[in-house]
Motif scaffolding. Sequence first.
Motif, short mmCIF file in Angstrom:
data_model
loop_
_atom_site.label_atom_id
_atom_site.label_comp_id
_atom_site.label_asym_id
_atom_site.label_seq_id
_atom_site.Cartn_x
_atom_site.Cartn_y
_atom_site.Cartn_z
N THR A 19 1.41 -1.31 0.10
CA THR A 19 0.18 0.11 0.48
C THR A 19 0.98 1.53 -0.18
O THR A 19 0.22 2.24 -1.14
CB THR A 19 -1.13 0.11 0.80
OG1 THR A 19 -1.69 -1.44 1.13
CG2 THR A 19 -1.64 1.08 1.48
N PRO A 20 1.56 1.19 0.60
CA PRO A 20 2.88 2.93 1.18
C PRO A 20 3.40 2.87 -0.18
O PRO A 20 3.27 4.53 -1.29
CB PRO A 20 4.15 2.71 1.38
CG PRO A 20 3.44 1.18 2.63
CD PRO A 20 2.44 0.65 1.49
N ALA A 21 3.37 2.00 -1.31
CA ALA A 21 4.55 2.37 -2.92
C ALA A 21 3.07 2.35 -4.10
O ALA A 21 3.14 3.85 -4.59
CB ALA A 21 5.59 0.55 -3.11
N LEU A 22 2.23 1.71 -3.87
CA LEU A 22 1.37 2.40 -4.76
C LEU A 22 0.18 3.73 -4.46
O LEU A 22 -0.18 4.15 -4.94
CB LEU A 22 -0.22 0.46 -3.61
CG LEU A 22 -1.76 1.11 -5.19
CD1 LEU A 22 -1.54 1.27 -6.42
CD2 LEU A 22 -2.19 -0.27 -5.27
N THR A 23 0.23 4.20 -3.05
CA THR A 23 0.15 5.36 -2.61
C THR A 23 0.85 6.47 -3.01
O THR A 23 0.44 7.54 -3.71
CB THR A 23 -0.16 5.05 -0.96
OG1 THR A 23 -1.03 4.17 -0.49
CG2 THR A 23 -0.82 6.75 -0.39
N GLY A 24 1.76 6.43 -2.62
CA GLY A 24 3.06 7.42 -3.14
C GLY A 24 2.45 7.09 -4.45
O GLY A 24 2.76 8.03 -5.08
N LEU A 25 2.90 5.98 -5.69
CA LEU A 25 2.62 6.65 -7.27
C LEU A 25 1.20 7.09 -7.05
O LEU A 25 1.03 7.91 -8.53
CB LEU A 25 2.02 4.64 -7.99
CG LEU A 25 3.83 4.26 -7.71
CD1 LEU A 25 3.06 2.33 -8.47
CD2 LEU A 25 4.90 4.50 -8.86
N LEU A 26 0.36 6.47 -6.92
CA LEU A 26 -1.17 7.52 -7.25
C LEU A 26 -1.45 9.06 -6.57
O LEU A 26 -1.49 9.69 -7.09
CB LEU A 26 -2.29 6.99 -5.88
CG LEU A 26 -2.82 5.23 -6.77
CD1 LEU A 26 -3.71 4.89 -5.60
CD2 LEU A 26 -2.74 5.70 -8.40
N CYS A 27 0.01 9.58 -5.26
CA CYS A 27 -0.47 10.45 -4.86
C CYS A 27 0.89 11.42 -5.80
O CYS A 27 0.75 12.68 -4.76
CB CYS A 27 -0.84 10.52 -3.65
SG CYS A 27 -1.68 9.82 -2.66
N HIS A 28 1.86 11.06 -5.71
CA HIS A 28 3.11 11.66 -6.32
C HIS A 28 3.23 12.55 -5.07
O HIS A 28 3.81 11.70 -3.99
CB HIS A 28 2.64 12.52 -7.28
CG HIS A 28 2.40 11.88 -8.57
ND1 HIS A 28 2.79 10.96 -9.21
CD2 HIS A 28 1.02 11.83 -9.22
CE1 HIS A 28 1.92 10.11 -10.58
NE2 HIS A 28 0.96 11.09 -9.98
N ARG A 29 3.42 13.55 -5.24
CA ARG A 29 4.24 14.39 -4.33
C ARG A 29 3.45 15.23 -3.09
O ARG A 29 3.68 15.75 -1.83
CB ARG A 29 5.43 15.28 -5.08
CG ARG A 29 6.45 14.78 -4.96
CD ARG A 29 7.06 16.08 -6.37
NE ARG A 29 8.64 15.10 -6.40
CZ ARG A 29 9.80 15.28 -6.52
NH1 ARG A 29 9.79 15.04 -4.94
NH2 ARG A 29 10.76 14.33 -7.21
N ARG A 30 2.40 14.41 -3.64
CA ARG A 30 1.39 15.21 -2.59
C ARG A 30 1.42 14.11 -0.92
O ARG A 30 1.26 12.66 -0.49
CB ARG A 30 0.09 15.37 -2.81
CG ARG A 30 -0.52 16.48 -3.48
CD ARG A 30 -1.59 16.16 -4.34
NE ARG A 30 -1.76 14.73 -4.86
CZ ARG A 30 -2.85 14.77 -6.16
NH1 ARG A 30 -3.24 15.23 -6.88
NH2 ARG A 30 -2.39 12.84 -6.64
N TRP A 31 1.56 14.99 0.08
CA TRP A 31 1.62 14.29 1.60
C TRP A 31 2.19 13.64 1.82
O TRP A 31 2.54 12.30 2.19
CB TRP A 31 -0.38 13.46 1.90
CG TRP A 31 -1.81 14.24 1.68
CD1 TRP A 31 -1.46 15.68 1.26
CD2 TRP A 31 -2.05 14.07 0.39
NE1 TRP A 31 -3.08 16.16 0.67
CE2 TRP A 31 -3.53 15.38 0.36
CE3 TRP A 31 -2.34 12.50 -0.65
CZ2 TRP A 31 -3.85 15.19 -0.50
CZ3 TRP A 31 -3.78 13.00 -1.47
CH2 TRP A 31 -4.28 13.99 -1.34
N ASN A 32 3.50 14.07 1.40
CA ASN A 32 4.37 12.87 1.46
C ASN A 32 5.33 13.04 2.71
O ASN A 32 6.81 13.35 2.32
CB ASN A 32 5.33 12.54 -0.17
CG ASN A 32 5.69 13.88 -0.19
OD1 ASN A 32 5.61 15.01 0.26
ND2 ASN A 32 7.48 13.80 -1.29
N ALA A 33 5.08 13.79 3.79
CA ALA A 33 5.89 14.55 4.70
C ALA A 33 6.81 13.13 5.38
O ALA A 33 6.67 12.12 5.26
CB ALA A 33 5.32 14.46 5.38
#
Length: 157
Positions: A19-33
């Motif tokens: 899930t973290p990797a998939l979320t990173g692909l979907l959200c790009h740089r948003r909410w990536n604290a």
Amino acid sequence: MNTWLAIELLLLLLIANGTPALTGLLCHRRWNAPLDGGHVCRDGQRLLGATKTVRGLLASLLTTSLAAGLLGFGWLYGVLFGSLAMLGDTASSYTKRRLGYPSSCAQPGLDQLPESLLPFQVDQGEAADLFRDWLGRGFFRPTPVKKIAKDAEAKLQ
């Protein structure tokens, strides 16, 4: 051995770690604290690295708890399972940074073992026996966290 139980637990593990990797692909740089707050250690390396984010942690815990509930394990079981998977992932990232490996650098074994073995500490029953058989007798010692989670979940209802 219950094959379906093994499949369900492996699915939970895939969800928790994917899930973290998939979320990173979907959200790009948003909410990536960054989970490490950008802290740099004495060795000049980040504490965990840029790819370990609060977004990924929260996404993993949420999806793992939802999946565990749908699979009949209970949502609190999913939170504990996901937490231990993320703890293992964070520990392997910390270790890789201290060994000088760059962020997102694949290291077979070090990447998989902590995040795969720690979640199975949640289970005390048949799944623990299944994985104990796979890993060899005496190596895998599950803790009674599943019973604690079920008791806590029952009190909340």
